[in-house]
Scaffold this active site. Structure first.
Site, PDB file in Angstrom:
ATOM      1  N   CYS A  99      33.328 -27.168   4.004  1.00  0.00           N
ATOM      2  CA  CYS A  99      34.349 -27.929   2.948  1.00  0.00           C
ATOM      3  C   CYS A  99      33.690 -27.627   1.735  1.00  0.00           C
ATOM      4  CB  CYS A  99      34.338 -29.364   3.378  1.00  0.00           C
ATOM      5  SG  CYS A  99      35.172 -29.691   4.906  1.00  0.00           S
ATOM      6  N   GLU A 127      29.886 -27.414   1.261  1.00  0.00           N
ATOM      7  CA  GLU A 127      28.316 -27.486   1.284  1.00  0.00           C
ATOM      8  C   GLU A 127      27.690 -26.250   0.734  1.00  0.00           C
ATOM      9  OE1 GLU A 127      31.189 -28.209   3.642  1.00  0.00           O
ATOM     10  OE2 GLU A 127      30.260 -27.862   5.605  1.00  0.00           O
TER      11      GLU A 127
END
Lengths: 290, 785
Positions: B429, B431
């Site tokens: 997402c 990271e």
């Protein structure tokens, strides 16, 4: 209002000054017409608990036929809004000191800097409060915050000019050319307004003329020709046509006021185009919308 | 898009995901007959066996070849990680959302071959057997989730190694590392040798996979009557013969080399976030540039190859999850997230001509996978940002926007070298990771509002009556807000330690039993260290715990501080009673908490100050703790869809949220809490110290009208640049649909933040009259892209 993107370049914070010397029937900011606070009532949020009625020092609130009504005894103290947890009752309008207003505006400085945005003074009529507005505009200038004023142009000539010249750009509204028609629809004649516009243009200040296009009021062939004739005789100035829209009606309901133009439709695209053509043929630079 | 691409794309969209038991069946057969091998060699040999015996598929018209399953959308299972029951299969086959077709053959294989061998042996079974009662209790209460329950650690992105070296080159590196082993002084020499031998076996296994595709393509070419297709198949055979054994020589070889690499990783294990080519535009650029210069490649040919490559990702749905894990992230998306733009390792601007071509491909393909993002550095041109925003504006959720300069700062703070930081980016997402050099493992979402709920119930979960936390004090005895904060901290400390104790056991279980020798070949410095990806082999080893719903938690703490202790408009007993009754009979209290309390997302110093304190609490509790692989724990803030699951197990919260309702997502304000527009949200979100995280996620909603025209793009661009100047990590614009507006009509409280452009101005949607709302819904439908 933050993240205003329609009243001038970039990302802006728009400040609505309360109070306007005009009373146009099509006004979409009716809550800014009065120089004093206004009271709004969101019926859809109301839970009819009537706690407002219980706390009102003037006993101005009561339920009539299942509707919560407020009488003229209301002095806009805001006690009811404070107690209303559903936020169905609110008081619009509050006093700001210069320091408070500058602090509020500076919150979005980073967005102004990046986008070439700044502050728009709207209303109501900001130039009805020339002392405060001048001081505020000077403070913005010191802080390198860009400024735009939206004005109806109706103000005493000297204070108008000295205040307006402090702003980076003036969005100057023209409603009607005929003085009597102007008085009929806005409450005042327009000679002083036109003089103020001419004075600004004579000083080569950055001005955009904005004409709200109101069907049945200022969109006749004759009215258009008058606009074209007058504007083409002035130093070059860009013109924006603002099509009348009916989205302010909800505000009238919340304010508990009548809306006079109930029957007026939004202008047809073809009519706007014709308006634009008439002005363009007169040598003017015209955009539609805003 | 060419007719070929249009057909391949349509086929990918039309084919329903289905479960393939081929991998499970082969794996089980291998394990049943495997001799006594060390774990890494066992894993490498099992990969070799599966790849040597699996079905080889080359679809009509394909230019890039290879599937994870026997054909597109065929999704394997990984019984060594999580062995599905027959009931699970039934649910997968029949559930309404995210279904997978399961045929009778699959059920039979699962029943007769897979379950008898793997039940009790899978990692999931072994893990749960090792967890403490406290861990299970908090897990079942929904305090946190556990990522390794059904999928393996992955969460990583490839660097540039495969474009420089073939697997044969890497095998030579492995041999050199073996030659250097010191059996006299290094007690781990034998372990290292086994790991390195396993890497060599895995390299051969993937070379063999490519060879089998070459053979298949050659066979098909021989039988092909269409001359153009015959030539294409011959070329495919040549490419598959060449890569990934050797380094690629041109654009097509580079793409195919990556794809075999990808297939190797996602066949070896069911790695989280699948796998990811990272800075694809930068890695491919030399091949693109040279191909154009020599005349061997055209832009259109490159576009078609990229688009064929894109279809490949979409053909691989995420392997199915079950139970809680499906609830926390039930999706076909496998979280492969391609980075575009950003910085080069030398610090210069990473945008090139191919970046723009990649953006066009994203725009034209409009597929769920691969996901895509812009890495936006202050050094990247406006044209790049605006081209990306034109796609964002179309409202299908891609690409998301990242602050490349901040990503570098985050990585530097964690101790990475400047070059490794610049070569990094974001995956999954949001990271942050050092691509090609880091194992950055997400281990679970952490339910911050639940911690507060436990605090307000002295450790007991009101939903079940079970003692989940510790006795942190009777809330009726709290004399001031500091008492609340202190009790919250004690509760948090206890629960974080329960989670981390579990994590450290699970890490060891993986390092011992589930090494990933093929993935280890690809990540520096596993070969040099002779250590596995799951055992500290990478240069950097980071373990993340993800804070969920800082928005809801901040607003709840703010509600207590403001109403109970500052304004004294409510007693603690009244508040607790209202929460216990889910606000039934306490509507006035709920409205006060909801409407008349400072909330995060409004550029309000009171609420944002509480957010900053909450951030520090969570950070101090986790950041810097050692993991078992020589690395450290870090925090990040994302929720995927877990805020919905966490909301479903969390009772009414002091911010006025009712029991079971979703919590706030990412670091976004609670739904409807932000009422001052996007600039205020951005200022609030910037109060979080993004540099001390490994990623944060901020969602902003707009209607199409608000972002229409060149001005719309300009305003979005300015919001992005400003947020990034304020050191924000990520922002995503969701251009909302008419459907969302209808939902907002029904549930206005959840959508108080929704801004719509009315006419000459913008307004909050929920403040408009129903008639006007309907008009705007009508308009939005018209303007719907």
């Amino acid at each position: 209002m933050r993240f205003a993107t329609q009243d001038g370049p970039g990302i802006r914070t728009t400040i609505f000054f309360k109070g306007c010397p005009l009373c146009c029937a099509w006004c979409h900011n009716p809550e800014s017409q009065r120089f004093l606070p206004d009271r709004v009532y969101f019926e859809e949020r109301c839970r009819h608990c009537l706690e407002c009625a219980g706390v009102c020092p003037q006993h101005a609130i009561g339920e009539v036929d299942g509707r919560v009504e407020t009488s003229d005894a209301c002095d806009y103290c805001g006690t009811c809004a404070g107690i209303c947890m559903a936020e169905a009752r609110q008081i619009l309008g509050r006093r700001y000191t210069l320091t408070e207003l500058i602090a509020e505006v500076e919150r979005d400085l980073i967005f102004f800097d990046d986008s070439g945005g700044g502050v728009t003074l709207s209303g109501g009529e900001p130039l009805s409060q020339p002392g405060f507005v001048s001081a505020f505009l000077r403070a913005c200038k010191e802080r390198e915050i860009g400024t735009v004023i939206e004005t109806c142009g109706f103000a005493q000539a000297e204070t108008f000019l000295s205040t307006a010249l402090l702003a980076d750009r003036i969005l100057f509204d023209l409603k009607l050319m005929d003085p009597e028609q102007h008085r009929l629809h806005t409450g005042v004649r327009n000679e002083a307004i036109l003089r103020n516009l001419e004075a600004l243009l004579a000083r080569r200040h950055a001005v955009t003329v904005r004409i709200p296009v109101i069907p049945g009021i200022n969109d006749s062939e004759e009215a258009m020709a008058q606009f074209a004739g007058y504007l083409s005789g002035l130093p070059p100035v860009p013109v924006t046509l603002l099509p009348y829209h009916r989205t302010g009606i909800a505000k009238y309901v919340r304010l508990g006021r009548e809306y006079a133009l109930e029957a007026t439709p939004q202008p047809a695209a073809a009519d706007l185009e014709r308006f634009r053509e008439v002005l363009t043929r007169a040598g003017l630079q015209v955009t539609v919308g805003g | 898009m060419t007719e070929r691409v249009a057909r391949l794309r349509q086929e990918s969209l039309d084919t329903k995901p289905w479960l393939s038991l081929e991998r499970a069946s082969l794996l089980t057969a291998f394990y049943r007959q495997a001799g006594p091998l060390s774990p890494p060699v066992l894993r490498a040999r099992s990969l070799e066996y599966v790849l040597a015996n699996r079905t080889i598929y080359i679809g009509a018209e394909e230019l890039i070849v290879g599937e994870r399953g026997p054909s597109p959308k065929g999704t394997p299972t990984y019984p060594e990680l999580c062995c599905h029951t027959l009931e699970d299969f039934e649910i997968l086959d029949t559930r309404e959302k995210i279904a997978y077709c399961v045929d009778d053959d699959a059920r039979r294989i699962q029943r007769d071959e897979v379950i008898p061998y793997w039940q009790g042996r899978s990692m999931r079974d072994r893990m749960f057997a090792e967890m403490t009662p406290e861990w299970k209790c908090a897990y079942e209460a929904g305090v946190y989730t556990e990522f390794m329950e059904q999928r393996a650690p992955g969460h990583t992105v490839l660097g540039d190694v495969i474009y420089r070296k073939g697997l044969l080159d890497l095998k030579r590196d492995v041999a050199a590392s073996i030659a250097k082993l010191d059996f006299f002084n290094d007690p781990r020499a034998y372990d290292k040798e086994q790991e390195l031998r396993a890497m060599a076996i895995a390299a051969d296994a993937v070379i063999r996979l490519a060879e089998r595709h070459a053979e298949k393509a050659a066979e098909m070419a021989a039988a092909e009557s269409n001359l153009q297709r015959k030539a294409e198949l011959e070329r495919i055979a040549e490419v598959c013969h060449r890569v990934p054994a050797h380094a690629p020589r041109d654009f097509q070889e580079a793409l195919q080399a990556y794809w075999f690499t990808h297939l190797g990783v996602i066949t070896e294990l069911n790695t989280w976030d699948a796998f990811n080519p990272g800075h694809l535009d930068q890695h491919l650029y030399p091949f693109y540039r040279d191909g154009l210069a020599s005349g061997a490649l055209t832009t259109e040919a490159a576009r078609e190859l990229l688009q064929c490559f894109w279809v490949k990702f979409n053909n691989q749905p995420a392997p199915p999850k079950v139970g809680v894990t499906a609830a926390e992230s039930g999706t076909y998306t496998d979280f492969c997230n391609i980075n575009t733009g950003g910085l080069k390792p030398d610090g210069s601007c990473g945008v090139n001509d191919l970046s723009y071509l990649v953006l066009e491909v994203i725009d034209e393909m409009r597929l769920l996978q691969p996901s895509s993002n812009l890495q936006l550095s202050k050094k990247n041109p406006e044209r790049f940002l605006k081209r990306g925003l034109e796609i964002v504006r179309k409202g299908w959720g891609q690409p998301s926007l990242f602050n490349a300069d901040m990503v570098v700062e985050e990585l530097l703070r964690q101790g990475k070298s400047i070059e490794d930081a610049r070569a990094g980016g974001t995956s999954g997402c949001v990271e942050t990771g050092a691509f090609g050099k880091e194992a950055y493992i997400l281990t679970g979402y952490f339910n911050l509002p639940k911690v507060l709920e436990l605090t307000l119930n002295n450790g007991r979960d009101p939903r079940t009556g079970k003692m989940v936390g510790i006795e942190s004090g009777d809330p009726l005895e709290f004399r001031c807000y500091a008492d609340v904060a202190a009790a919250f901290r004690r509760q948090l400390h206890f629960l974080v330690e329960v989670k981390i104790r579990g994590n450290n056991v699970i890490e060891r279980l993986y390092s011992r039993n589930m090494p990933a020798p093929y993935l280890s070949l690809l990540v520096d410095d596993c070969i040099a260290r002779g250590a596995d990806y799951n055992d500290g082999g990478p240069r950097y080893n980071t373990t993340y715990i993800m804070g969920v719903a800082p928005g809801t938690c901040t607003d709840s703490l703010s509600a207590i501080k403001y109403n109970v202790f500052d304004q004294k408009s409510l007693t603690m007993a009244e508040l607790l009673a209202a929460l216990r009754d889910n606000f039934e009979g306490h509507e006035k209290t709920r409205l006060m908490l909801w409407n008349k309390t400072p909330k995060y997302g409004n550029d309000d110093a009171y609420a944002d100050g509480i957010l900053a304190e909450l951030f520090d609490l969570f950070f101090d509790e986790i950041n810097g703790r050692p993991n078992t692989k020589g690395g450290e724990y870090r925090v990040n803030y994302l929720s995927t869809t877990c805020h919905v699951y966490f909301g479903s197990v969390t009772g009414a919260t002091p911010d006025g949220r009712r029991a079971g309702e979703p919590q706030s997502d990412g670091i976004s304000p609670a739904q409807g809490a932000d009422r001052k527009g996007p600039t205020a949200v951005i200022q609030s979100a910037a109060r979080m110290d993004h540099a001390r995280t490994g990623g944060t996620l901020l969602n902003q909603k707009f209607t199409p009208r608000l972002v229409e025209g060149p001005e719309g793009i300009e305003h979005m661009a300015r919001l992005v640049r400003s947020y990034f100047k304020l050191d924000g990590h990520h922002i995503q614009f969701n251009v909302v649909t008419a459907e969302t507006l209808r939902e907002a009509q029904l549930h206005p409280e959840q959508h108080r933040d929704l801004i719509v452009r009315v006419a000459g101005y913008s307004d909050y949607f929920c403040d408009l009259t129903p008639a006007l709302q309907n008009e705007i819904i009508g308009r939005t439908e018209q303007a719907g892209f």
